[in-house]
Scaffold this motif. Structure first.
Motif, short mmCIF file in Angstrom:
data_model
loop_
_atom_site.label_atom_id
_atom_site.label_comp_id
_atom_site.label_asym_id
_atom_site.label_seq_id
_atom_site.Cartn_x
_atom_site.Cartn_y
_atom_site.Cartn_z
N ASP A 129 96.33 51.82 -6.11
CA ASP A 129 96.93 51.21 -7.43
C ASP A 129 97.37 52.44 -8.26
O ASP A 129 96.58 53.15 -8.48
N GLN A 130 98.59 52.40 -8.45
CA GLN A 130 98.94 53.59 -9.41
C GLN A 130 99.00 53.16 -10.65
O GLN A 130 99.01 54.00 -11.73
N GLU A 131 99.19 51.98 -11.05
CA GLU A 131 99.26 51.73 -12.60
C GLU A 131 98.15 50.89 -12.89
O GLU A 131 97.49 49.86 -12.30
N PRO A 136 99.90 44.58 -21.20
CA PRO A 136 100.27 43.78 -20.15
C PRO A 136 101.31 44.68 -19.30
O PRO A 136 102.13 45.54 -19.92
N PRO A 137 101.41 44.57 -17.92
CA PRO A 137 102.09 45.17 -17.06
C PRO A 137 103.46 44.72 -17.13
O PRO A 137 103.75 43.69 -17.63
N ASP A 138 104.34 45.43 -16.49
CA ASP A 138 105.90 44.92 -16.47
C ASP A 138 105.90 43.84 -15.86
O ASP A 138 106.82 42.87 -16.05
N GLY A 139 105.29 43.41 -14.74
CA GLY A 139 105.72 42.14 -13.86
C GLY A 139 104.95 41.02 -14.48
O GLY A 139 104.53 39.99 -13.96
N SER A 140 103.86 41.20 -15.53
CA SER A 140 103.27 40.10 -16.11
C SER A 140 104.07 39.02 -16.72
O SER A 140 105.03 39.21 -17.05
N LYS A 141 103.39 37.80 -16.67
CA LYS A 141 104.01 36.69 -17.37
C LYS A 141 104.29 36.66 -18.74
O LYS A 141 105.65 36.26 -19.20
N VAL A 157 85.50 39.84 -13.29
CA VAL A 157 86.24 39.45 -12.58
C VAL A 157 85.89 39.78 -11.18
O VAL A 157 85.14 40.81 -11.15
N THR A 158 86.01 39.03 -10.05
CA THR A 158 85.57 39.36 -8.91
C THR A 158 86.30 40.63 -8.32
O THR A 158 87.11 41.05 -8.47
N GLY A 159 85.27 41.42 -7.81
CA GLY A 159 85.61 42.76 -7.47
C GLY A 159 85.59 43.91 -8.54
O GLY A 159 86.32 44.93 -8.24
N GLY A 160 85.02 43.58 -9.66
CA GLY A 160 85.03 44.36 -10.62
C GLY A 160 83.95 45.20 -10.71
O GLY A 160 83.73 46.24 -11.55
N GLY A 161 82.74 45.15 -9.70
CA GLY A 161 81.78 46.26 -9.86
C GLY A 161 80.69 45.78 -10.39
O GLY A 161 79.50 46.64 -10.81
N LYS A 178 93.23 47.45 -12.71
CA LYS A 178 94.52 47.47 -11.95
C LYS A 178 95.18 46.22 -12.69
O LYS A 178 94.61 45.37 -13.40
N THR A 179 96.52 46.34 -12.40
CA THR A 179 97.57 45.54 -13.24
C THR A 179 97.41 43.86 -12.55
O THR A 179 97.80 42.89 -13.27
N ASP A 180 97.00 43.80 -11.19
CA ASP A 180 96.88 42.33 -10.43
C ASP A 180 95.88 41.47 -11.13
O ASP A 180 95.91 40.51 -11.30
N ASP A 181 94.92 42.28 -12.08
CA ASP A 181 93.71 41.29 -12.72
C ASP A 181 94.01 41.20 -14.12
O ASP A 181 93.35 41.17 -14.91
#
Length: 859
Positions: free
Chosen positions: A37-39, A54-59, A111-115, A412-415
């Motif tokens: 993940d870069q962003e 919000p990232p560039d590709g978010s809703k 969130v899942t995978g958050g540590g 990361k931007t996906d979450d």
């Protein structure tokens, strides 16, 4: 010794609002960004604030709703913060409260995978919050622990206490019947990684009660698909039965607990970690698209610390259940919220995700209702019973204790969408207040009992050492003496009856043994004398101590009597305080009801006042409008009356003028006829035409011109001529220079005009065509439109002339047989080329009618 039952964990009084409260402590920990993940969408601004964008590709970015949010927490841990720093800030205070007999709750959320699991458990060489809590507990209480089985949990969330003899019997019974004790499996190669978690930095609490003994009990459960399972329940692998779900029960103090859950007494951190990993291996985890080892259940590791004070001598525990205190610390690792569209879960994984999300949403609903009840004073029911998770932790929010939450965020931007929900929930949770736990009760015994006992032992050992006695503890019981070992028997072999040499060696050996034995007896006698003297000294000191103890007992009885009296007085004052509190509560409720009624009546009064003001304003507006309408109507009718009076006067003047003209003409005709009769006829020829009578004074002809309408002026006129109008072809036509001609009136046209005229044509009663011009004034309305008020009507009538049936008297006589002879006289129309007539209602003078002048018949 008879067993006595200790107190269950305390629960706060729900009705008490005077107790101090603390807000839920919420902390944020940022997971390091992976190399893929870069962003990132979460940035740390300072130690208490994070920035989420919000990232560039978010809703939100696609919809144009780009909003950057900032969230504030009690502490924000960056991606490079060590586990020890997180423990010192979040969990250390909870362990210190646990050692004081207070309750605490620490859970990780995200969130899942958050540590979350890494923060709670850690990894080999980098211990998390749970191992560090256990390490701090045992580092503090290792030298103060009671013997095993002195504290014994019952099956109703309570704690029994028994004497050392009963505990010894219980321990022997457990050793004889090991199946009754939860088995601890031996370590295998697969468990080395699990048990390799160690804590390098030792931590210890300072404010520990040295006058009490402690025992630590641990249990481990999980909530899977809204069912509670005991992870320490060792089922028989040969029977291969599925684990049985446990039930939640409520004890006598309204505390929730898991019925039938196994509690293990541990005496060291290694034992506690071994029990934890034994349950951790049974916890349900699975591989998903977002996490290789995703937790599919909510796990709760419960640590209960039982403590009881020592008696006045400092040797044994008080067997009174009123002085047994139990504190508990719940360490919860919540499963992460997830979206099935991202995890692509199916089958059992889909059901697990649905159960996890439902329990987390119910937890959020409970937090929201708690916050609303505390902020706005409402009394809404909190839905704790909807899920096992919220029902199990009901005590911590409704009762007393300290609650802390660590939210673990993956930047990361996906979450981004899930992270935004987590941030909002954390911000909401910070406003919930929990009642501060109470301190444990005061025993009332003299402090320093354990220290005095240890000092007494050391003093007795020192005295024995000074007097040359053995250096042992006083309670060891036996004195030992160092004896010289007897020499071994020599090798003796008689060669015959006269072997004197061998017999001499035997006599010497026996004499030496006799001498050594005598020395030993002398040493024993000397030691006995020393011991007897010490016993006498000790007996003398014991008698003095007994006298002192008797005096102390008498003073203690007096103090106990005083304490009893003070307790009675305290109970009376507490009852009185409770009565006053009830009265105050009733008065507060009554005051609240009156305040509500007052507020309601004030609101009604305000509404009535506003309505009255509105009606007054409306009435004033209506009065103004009516006054204006009355004034306008009065002016209008005054103008109309003046106009009608003037028209009537003009009509009467016209009639009088017409009558006068007619009378004058008639008089002139009569006078002319008489003169003609008197004059003699000088002409002999009867057929000769008589000379014409002198002509009457004629009126100068009016020049032919267009009729000037009253509409002519400086105003802008709207000339409305319907399409059905017929052209009259008359000479007199209305002439208006500044006019807008239209066949249908429009609002745009009327807005540009000041006056309005309508041309109307209809047949009169005699069948002639009559043209009416209806005039009006254009007004602007309040709504922005236009209205027309008609004020005047002009009529233009066209008539056809009839052939004259009269003859002049001077014409030759000629009558017809049928009586159709021409009349002797002619009317005014035959004699006048122009007639002037004043129309009724006209204000510009007499109207002009043109009549054709018939030719006179030739003589």
């Amino acid at each position: 010794m008879k067993n006595q039952k200790g107190r269950t964990p305390r629960k706060g009084n729900k009705t008490s609002n005077s107790r101090p409260k603390d807000t839920v402590g919420v902390y944020c920990r940022i997971k390091p960004l992976s190399a893929e993940d870069q962003e990132c969408c979460v940035e740390v601004i300072n130690e208490t604030t994070v920035h989420v964008h919000p990232p560039d590709g978010s809703k939100a970015f696609r919809n144009g709703e780009y909003k950057e949010m900032q969230y504030t927490f009690k502490m924000v841990f960056g991606s490079h913060v060590l586990q020890k720093e997180v423990f010192d800030i979040t969990a250390k205070l909870l362990v210190e409260d646990l050692l004081q007999g207070k309750n605490g709750l620490l859970f990780t959320y995200g969130v899942t995978g958050g540590g979350k699991t890494y923060t709670m458990t850690g990894s080999p060489g980098n211990a998390g919050l749970l191992p560090r809590c256990l390490d701090m507990i045992f580092n503090t209480t290792s030298h103060l622990q009671a013997k095993k089985y002195v504290f014994k949990p019952d099956d109703k969330n309570g704690m029994d206490i028994q004497g050392e003899v009963d505990a010894l019997l219980e321990r022997q019974k457990k050793e004889i019947l090991p199946s009754c004790l939860p088995k601890t499996p031996s370590k295998s190669k697969a468990d080395i990684d699990f048990s390799g978690i160690t804590v390098d930095e030792q931590c210890k609490a300072d404010n520990i009660d040295e006058e009490s003994s402690y025992s630590v009990f641990v249990s481990y459960v999980e909530i899977y698909n809204n069912y509670i399972y005991d992870l320490l329940d060792d089922t028989d692998p040969l029977k291969s039965k599925p684990p049985q779900a446990k039930f939640l029960r409520e004890d006598c103090n309204h505390n929730m607990y898991v019925a039938g859950c196994i509690e293990v007494e541990v005496k060291s951190m290694e034992d506690a970690i071994e029990v934890f990993w034994r349950g951790q291996k049974r916890r349900r985890v699975a591989n998903t698209q977002l996490n290789r080892e995703s937790s599919r259940s909510h796990s709760t590791f419960l640590v209960r610390l039982a403590q009881a004070p020592l008696d006045s001598d400092g040797y044994t525990l008080l067997q009174d259940k009123m002085f047994v205190t139990v504190g508990q610390l719940a360490l919860v690792d919540l499963a992460g919220s997830e979206r099935t569209t991202r995890t692509r879960a199916e089958g059992s994984r889909l059901r697990e995700a649905g159960s996890i999300n439902t329990s987390l949403m119910t937890l959020r609903t409970c937090i929201e209702i708690l916050r609303e009840n505390q902020l706005f004073g409402t009394n809404k029911m909190v839905p704790y019973r909807e899920t096992k998770l919220t029902h199990l932790f009901k005590n911590y929010f409704d009762g007393e204790g300290t609650v802390k939450m660590v939210i673990c965020v993956d930047p990361k931007t996906d979450d981004y969408e899930e992270t935004l929900h987590v941030m909002r929930f954390a911000e909401l949770t910070q406003e919930v207040e929990v009642t501060r736990p109470m301190d444990k009760p005061i025993v009332g015994l003299t402090p320093g009992r354990r220290g005095r006992r240890n000092a007494l032992r050391e003093e007795l050992s020192r005295r024995l050492e000074e007097r040359g006695g053995p250096v042992q503890s006083f309670c060891g019981g036996e004195l030992s003496m160092t004896l010289h070992e007897f020499p071994p028997f020599p090798s003796l072999e008689l060669t015959g009856a006269n072997d004197k040499e061998t017999l001499a060696r035997l006599v010497d050996y026996l004499a030496e043994r006799q001498r050594i034995r005598q020395l030993a007896q002398d040493e024993v006698s000397r030691a006995q004398g020393v011991f007897r003297a010490k016993l006498l000294d000790l007996d003398h000191g014991t008698q003095e101590q007994q006298v002192t103890a008797q005096q102390q007992r008498q003073r203690l009885v007096e103090h106990e009597h005083l304490i009893t009296t003070q307790k009675a007085e305290l109970c009376r004052l507490e009852n009185k305080n409770k009565t006053l509190e009830c009265k105050v509560e009733v008065l507060q409720k009554t005051n609240a009801l009156h305040e509500d009624g007052k507020h309601l009546l004030q609101q009604k009064l305000d509404d009535a006042t506003m309505e009255l003001q509105r009606q007054r304003s409306e009435r004033q507006r209506l009065d103004q409008r009516l006054h204006g309408a009355v004034t306008d109507t009065g002016h209008k009718w005054e103008r109309e009356c003046d106009r009608r009076v003037a028209a009537k006067q003009m009509e009467m003047q016209n009639k009088l003028w017409v009558k006068d003209e007619k009378l004058k003409q008639l008089k002139a005709i009569v006078t002319e006829n008489k003169e003609m009769e008197r004059a003699p006829r000088r002409c002999d020829n009867p057929r000769k035409r008589a000379p014409s009578p002198p002509s009457l004074p004629t009126v100068q002809p009016v020049p032919i011109c267009h009729r000037r309408s009253q509409s002519a002026g400086t105003e802008r006129w709207a000339d409305h001529k319907p399409t059905s109008s017929v052209a009259t072809g008359t000479v007199m036509q209305p002439l208006i220079g500044n006019a807008i001609t239209m066949s249908m009136p429009t609002e745009q046209a009327l807005a540009k005009c000041d006056m309005y005229m309508l041309t109307d044509q209809q047949l009169a009663s005699d069948g002639e065509l009559e043209t009416r011009i209806i005039k009006g004034e254009v007004y602007k309305t309040r709504g922005g439109g236009q209205s027309v008020q008609f004020v005047d009507i002009e009529k233009l009538r066209q008539e056809a002339l009839l052939s004259s049936s009269r003859k002049r008297k001077s014409d030759p006589p000629g009558t017809s047989d049928d009586g159709s002879a021409k009349s002797e006289f002619t009317d005014v129309e035959t004699r006048c080329s122009v007639a002037i007539e004043m129309k009724a209602g006209s204000t510009i003078g007499p109207s002009i009618h043109h009549h054709a002048t018939p030719k006179r018949p030739k003589p």
